[in-house]
Scaffold this motif. Sequence first.
Motif, mmCIF file in Angstrom:
data_model
loop_
_atom_site.group_PDB
_atom_site.id
_atom_site.type_symbol
_atom_site.label_atom_id
_atom_site.label_comp_id
_atom_site.label_asym_id
_atom_site.label_seq_id
_atom_site.Cartn_x
_atom_site.Cartn_y
_atom_site.Cartn_z
ATOM 1 N N VAL A 251 16.567 63.195 50.529
ATOM 2 C CA VAL A 251 17.612 62.349 51.108
ATOM 3 C C VAL A 251 17.332 60.873 50.813
ATOM 4 O O VAL A 251 18.256 60.105 50.505
ATOM 5 C CB VAL A 251 17.722 62.590 52.624
ATOM 6 N N GLU B 206 19.768 58.268 48.834
ATOM 7 C CA GLU B 206 20.184 56.982 49.391
ATOM 8 C C GLU B 206 19.849 55.839 48.437
ATOM 9 O O GLU B 206 20.645 54.914 48.242
ATOM 10 C CB GLU B 206 19.517 56.756 50.747
ATOM 11 N N CYS B 207 18.672 55.900 47.849
ATOM 12 C CA CYS B 207 18.291 54.846 46.892
ATOM 13 C C CYS B 207 19.222 54.843 45.681
ATOM 14 O O CYS B 207 19.512 53.784 45.106
ATOM 15 C CB CYS B 207 16.845 55.048 46.440
ATOM 16 N N MET C 106 23.422 54.535 47.748
ATOM 17 C CA MET C 106 23.802 53.671 48.855
ATOM 18 C C MET C 106 24.184 52.278 48.354
ATOM 19 O O MET C 106 23.509 51.711 47.492
ATOM 20 C CB MET C 106 22.652 53.551 49.859
ATOM 21 N N GLY D 63 29.462 57.558 51.766
ATOM 22 C CA GLY D 63 28.402 58.543 51.537
ATOM 23 C C GLY D 63 28.836 59.824 50.872
ATOM 24 O O GLY D 63 28.106 60.818 50.928
ATOM 25 N N GLN E 112 26.286 61.267 48.295
ATOM 26 C CA GLN E 112 25.114 61.889 48.918
ATOM 27 C C GLN E 112 25.466 63.260 49.481
ATOM 28 O O GLN E 112 24.687 64.218 49.353
ATOM 29 C CB GLN E 112 24.579 60.988 50.036
ATOM 30 N N GLN F 226 20.383 64.668 56.051
ATOM 31 C CA GLN F 226 21.557 63.946 55.566
ATOM 32 C C GLN F 226 22.511 63.622 56.718
ATOM 33 O O GLN F 226 23.155 62.558 56.729
ATOM 34 C CB GLN F 226 22.279 64.778 54.511
ATOM 35 N N ALA G 153 21.177 60.578 58.274
ATOM 36 C CA ALA G 153 21.519 59.417 57.453
ATOM 37 C C ALA G 153 22.978 59.026 57.650
ATOM 38 O O ALA G 153 23.319 57.839 57.672
ATOM 39 C CB ALA G 153 21.236 59.718 55.981
ATOM 40 N N HIS G 154 23.826 60.028 57.813
ATOM 41 C CA HIS G 154 25.243 59.740 58.016
ATOM 42 C C HIS G 154 25.479 59.086 59.382
ATOM 43 O O HIS G 154 26.366 58.222 59.514
ATOM 44 C CB HIS G 154 26.071 61.017 57.904
ATOM 45 N N ARG H 109 24.745 55.690 58.781
ATOM 46 C CA ARG H 109 25.795 55.123 57.918
ATOM 47 C C ARG H 109 27.007 54.700 58.755
ATOM 48 O O ARG H 109 27.649 53.680 58.466
ATOM 49 C CB ARG H 109 26.173 56.158 56.868
#
Length: 280
Positions: A5, A9-10, A13, A32, A35, A131, A134-135, A138
């Motif tokens: 993940v 992102e790297c 994003m 996103g 991703q 993920q 991460a969302h 986000r």
Amino acid sequence: MYLIVGALECAFMRTSQNITPGRSLFRDIAAGWQQWLATILLVAIQVCITLTVSAPGCPRGYVGPGGLHRTALGDFSLVNCTGGIAGYIDRLILGSSHLYKGGSFRKIYMPLQPHDPEGLLGILSGVLVVQAGAHASRIMLVYNHARARIMRWVFWSIVFSVVGGALCEFSKNGGPIPINKNLWSVSYCLVTAGIAFFIQAVLYFLVDLKTKWGGRPLYYAGQNALFLYIGSELLKRHFPLYWHVPTPTHSQLLATHATAMLIWLAVGVALHRKRIFITL
């Protein structure tokens, strides 16, 4: 899972987020979607392997604990079938000596094969949970209004929970993909992420927005987290943190572990009141 993940992102994003008003309905998806496309691909690979490839001596698509577990199709010789194809891949590539020998499932189903809940195939489906986290972050980045954040966390909570519940037919052991924590089954990942989204919305509303709760008594446990963790590992086989039950059920194990958790939480509160903080 974090490596995958984090790499996504790297790679995808944006360095700056658009939080200006207008056209904000799908802003979190627009930020996103790449991703999520990669994540869905990894989950699809895991599902295809799990449901279509059979391990030696196991029925196709088996996602159970093996041992004394009885499948819906009848009795199988499942003593060497723990984890289905996921367990077989781990034993084949990593070797049985490198796999976790414990696990609560052994007390209930008494399988002969070891199984590691951090196995290779479970990584592909477990990426979905990371993920989702991460969302959730986000959403914080692309929306600057508290109501917009809460609404989207609740929305994704409903979506993830309903899809995960449908896969297991809203039952404990049923459905085409039952909830299985040790295998990181897709239904388990979806339901877990759905619950986490909802908890995030509730905590954000109570703690950050309305300042009605500061996290106590959980806050006290966090002050001595390392001490409580090591203590629980050293004393997990001792009374009153542990009761021996010859043939335990899921509910009995849940009750004993919940009791141990409350005892350690009380220890955390006592340490806080004594102003004792043990850390590195």
